[in-house]
Scaffold this motif. Structure first.
Motif, short mmCIF file in Angstrom:
data_model
loop_
_atom_site.label_atom_id
_atom_site.label_comp_id
_atom_site.label_asym_id
_atom_site.label_seq_id
_atom_site.Cartn_x
_atom_site.Cartn_y
_atom_site.Cartn_z
N SER A 28 0.84 -1.20 0.00
CA SER A 28 0.00 0.00 0.00
C SER A 28 0.87 1.25 0.00
N ILE A 29 0.27 2.35 -0.41
CA ILE A 29 0.94 3.66 -0.41
C ILE A 29 0.02 4.65 0.29
N ARG A 30 0.59 5.40 1.23
CA ARG A 30 -0.19 6.39 1.98
C ARG A 30 0.03 7.79 1.42
N LYS A 31 -0.81 8.71 1.86
CA LYS A 31 -0.74 10.09 1.38
C LYS A 31 0.64 10.69 1.64
N GLY A 32 1.22 11.30 0.60
CA GLY A 32 2.51 11.97 0.74
C GLY A 32 3.71 11.06 0.65
N GLU A 33 3.50 9.74 0.50
CA GLU A 33 4.63 8.82 0.36
C GLU A 33 5.16 8.83 -1.09
N VAL A 34 6.47 8.68 -1.21
CA VAL A 34 7.09 8.47 -2.52
C VAL A 34 7.65 7.05 -2.50
N CYS A 35 6.98 6.17 -3.23
CA CYS A 35 7.29 4.74 -3.17
C CYS A 35 8.01 4.29 -4.42
N GLY A 36 9.23 3.79 -4.26
CA GLY A 36 9.97 3.24 -5.38
C GLY A 36 9.58 1.81 -5.65
N PHE A 37 9.69 1.40 -6.91
CA PHE A 37 9.35 0.03 -7.33
C PHE A 37 10.57 -0.51 -8.06
N VAL A 38 11.24 -1.49 -7.45
CA VAL A 38 12.55 -1.94 -7.93
C VAL A 38 12.52 -3.42 -8.25
N GLY A 39 13.05 -3.76 -9.41
CA GLY A 39 13.16 -5.16 -9.82
C GLY A 39 13.84 -5.25 -11.17
N ARG A 40 14.27 -6.45 -11.51
CA ARG A 40 14.91 -6.66 -12.80
C ARG A 40 13.91 -6.49 -13.95
N ASN A 41 14.45 -6.41 -15.18
CA ASN A 41 13.58 -6.43 -16.35
C ASN A 41 12.76 -7.71 -16.34
N GLY A 42 11.46 -7.57 -16.60
CA GLY A 42 10.59 -8.73 -16.62
C GLY A 42 10.08 -9.17 -15.27
N THR A 179 8.12 19.00 -4.58
CA THR A 179 7.13 20.09 -4.52
C THR A 179 5.72 19.54 -4.48
N LEU A 180 5.43 18.53 -5.31
CA LEU A 180 4.10 17.93 -5.34
C LEU A 180 3.73 17.32 -4.00
N VAL A 181 4.70 16.65 -3.39
CA VAL A 181 4.46 16.02 -2.08
C VAL A 181 4.24 17.09 -1.01
N ARG A 182 5.12 18.11 -1.02
CA ARG A 182 5.09 19.13 0.02
C ARG A 182 3.86 20.05 -0.09
N LYS A 183 3.55 20.51 -1.30
CA LYS A 183 2.49 21.50 -1.48
C LYS A 183 1.11 20.89 -1.67
N LYS A 184 1.07 19.70 -2.28
CA LYS A 184 -0.24 19.14 -2.63
C LYS A 184 -0.54 17.82 -1.93
N GLY A 185 0.45 17.26 -1.23
CA GLY A 185 0.24 15.98 -0.57
C GLY A 185 0.07 14.83 -1.53
N VAL A 186 0.58 14.99 -2.77
CA VAL A 186 0.47 13.93 -3.77
C VAL A 186 1.37 12.76 -3.37
N SER A 187 0.89 11.54 -3.59
CA SER A 187 1.71 10.34 -3.42
C SER A 187 2.29 9.95 -4.77
N VAL A 188 3.47 9.34 -4.77
CA VAL A 188 4.15 9.00 -6.03
C VAL A 188 4.57 7.54 -5.99
N PHE A 189 4.31 6.84 -7.09
CA PHE A 189 4.75 5.45 -7.27
C PHE A 189 5.65 5.44 -8.48
N ILE A 190 6.95 5.14 -8.30
CA ILE A 190 7.94 5.36 -9.34
C ILE A 190 8.86 4.16 -9.50
#
Length: 310
Positions: A28-42, A179-190
């Motif tokens: 899960s991802i909560r408000k304001g979290e920046v969550c990385g998604f890491v794994g090999r190709n495929g 800026t998006l996290v700080r000003k708007k509380g956006v969560s990011v999945f990257i």
């Protein structure tokens, strides 16, 4: 609310033919979290992002976005998401601005001010009024980001967003996310293959291997394995020291080098002082010792090795 769930991925599984792509994925991802998604190709990263954005359907499981179940409240759920997955497709004969205006005309309640704000976040500058067919890959990534940011989103999904970006572009992307996290509380999945970028941007990381989540770690906080320390002991007799270390319980010899040895110690059950005393008693001069801090790349490589050995 600070702890509200923005994204809840529940038991997602997906096959391509008979080949499993995702296997019972949960996080899960909560408000304001920046969550990385890491794994090999495929490993299943892009497939999961496409399922979250309803570009693909799972064989099993459920996606909940801002309290809305994607399967039964698709339109309301997707209103909370902006996404850049793979290379953004735009009309080459139109300018960047014309592309955004056209896309906004098909969406609900996108104002001119929101379009201009999205353009500012993209850092395209005057290039926004050039035709997209002249854009580099990095510029297309920036335009895709602007498109994703139009509207009042709660979750931004970015699949390999630094592809084609120069070093300045990478820094600008990081600043935009902050800026998006700080000003708007956006969560990011990257997702990204460049683990140093993930480590610099994210507050937590989800590790995936062969379609399975193998670990979730907070960045900058004590992990669940913080009792395990990598220690380098400097000595002029590394081979002799390694033989002694092998006979001490709860210690793993990692490497023997010309000027010392690297060991893994469980500090909950083994005092580093006792290790140094054991070496001293065998007339091995210890010139110094220090903890080796693991970066995200080190952790990822070790996880892949451990996971593949199971």
């Amino acid at each position: 609310m600070e702890n509200e769930l923005v994204l809840d991925v529940k038991n997602i599984s997906k096959k391509r033919g008979k080949t499993p792509i995702l296997n019972n994925v949960n996080f899960s991802i909560r408000k304001g979290e920046v969550c990385g998604f890491v794994g090999r190709n495929g490993a299943g990263k892009t497939t999961l992002m496409k399922i979250i954005t309803s570009m693909l359907f799972p064989d099993k499981g459920e996606i909940v976005i801002c309290g809305k179940k994607l399967k039964v409240e698709r339109e309301k759920a997707l209103q909370n998401i902006g996404a850049v997955i793979e290379t953004p497709e735009m009309y080459g004969y139109l300018t960047g601005r014309q592309n955004l205006n056209y896309i906004a005309s098909m969406l609900k309640n996108i104002t001119k001010d929101e379009i201009e704000e999205a353009i500012r976040y993209s850092n395209l500058g005057t290039k926004i009024d050039e035709k997209v067919k002249k854009y580099s890959l990095g510029m297309k990534q920036r335009l895709g980001l602007a498109q994703a940011l139009m509207g009042n989103i709660s979750l931004l999904i970015l699949d390999e967003p630094t592809n084609g970006l120069d070093p300045i572009g990478v820094v600008e992307l990081k600043n935009t996310i902050n800026t998006l996290v700080r000003k708007k509380g956006v969560s990011v999945f990257i997702s990204s293959h460049i683990l140093s970028e993930i480590e610099n941007i994210c507050t937590k990381v989800v590790f995936i291997n062969q379609g399975k989540i193998i670990d979730i770690q907070k960045i900058g906080e004590e992990s669940k394995t913080n009792n395990l320390k990598n220690i380098f002991i400097k000595t002029n007799l590394p081979e002799k020291a390694s033989e002694i270390i092998k006979n001490i319980p709860d210690i793993r010899l990692l490497k023997v080098e010309n000027n010392g040895i690297a060991i893994l110690v469980n500090t909950d059950v083994c005092d580093i002082t006792k290790i140094l005393i054991s070496l001293h008693d065998k007339r091995i001069n210890v010139e110094g010792f220090s903890e080796i801090k693991q970066n995200l790349e080190d952790k990822f490589i070790k996880m892949m090795e451990d996971n593949n050995n199971e």
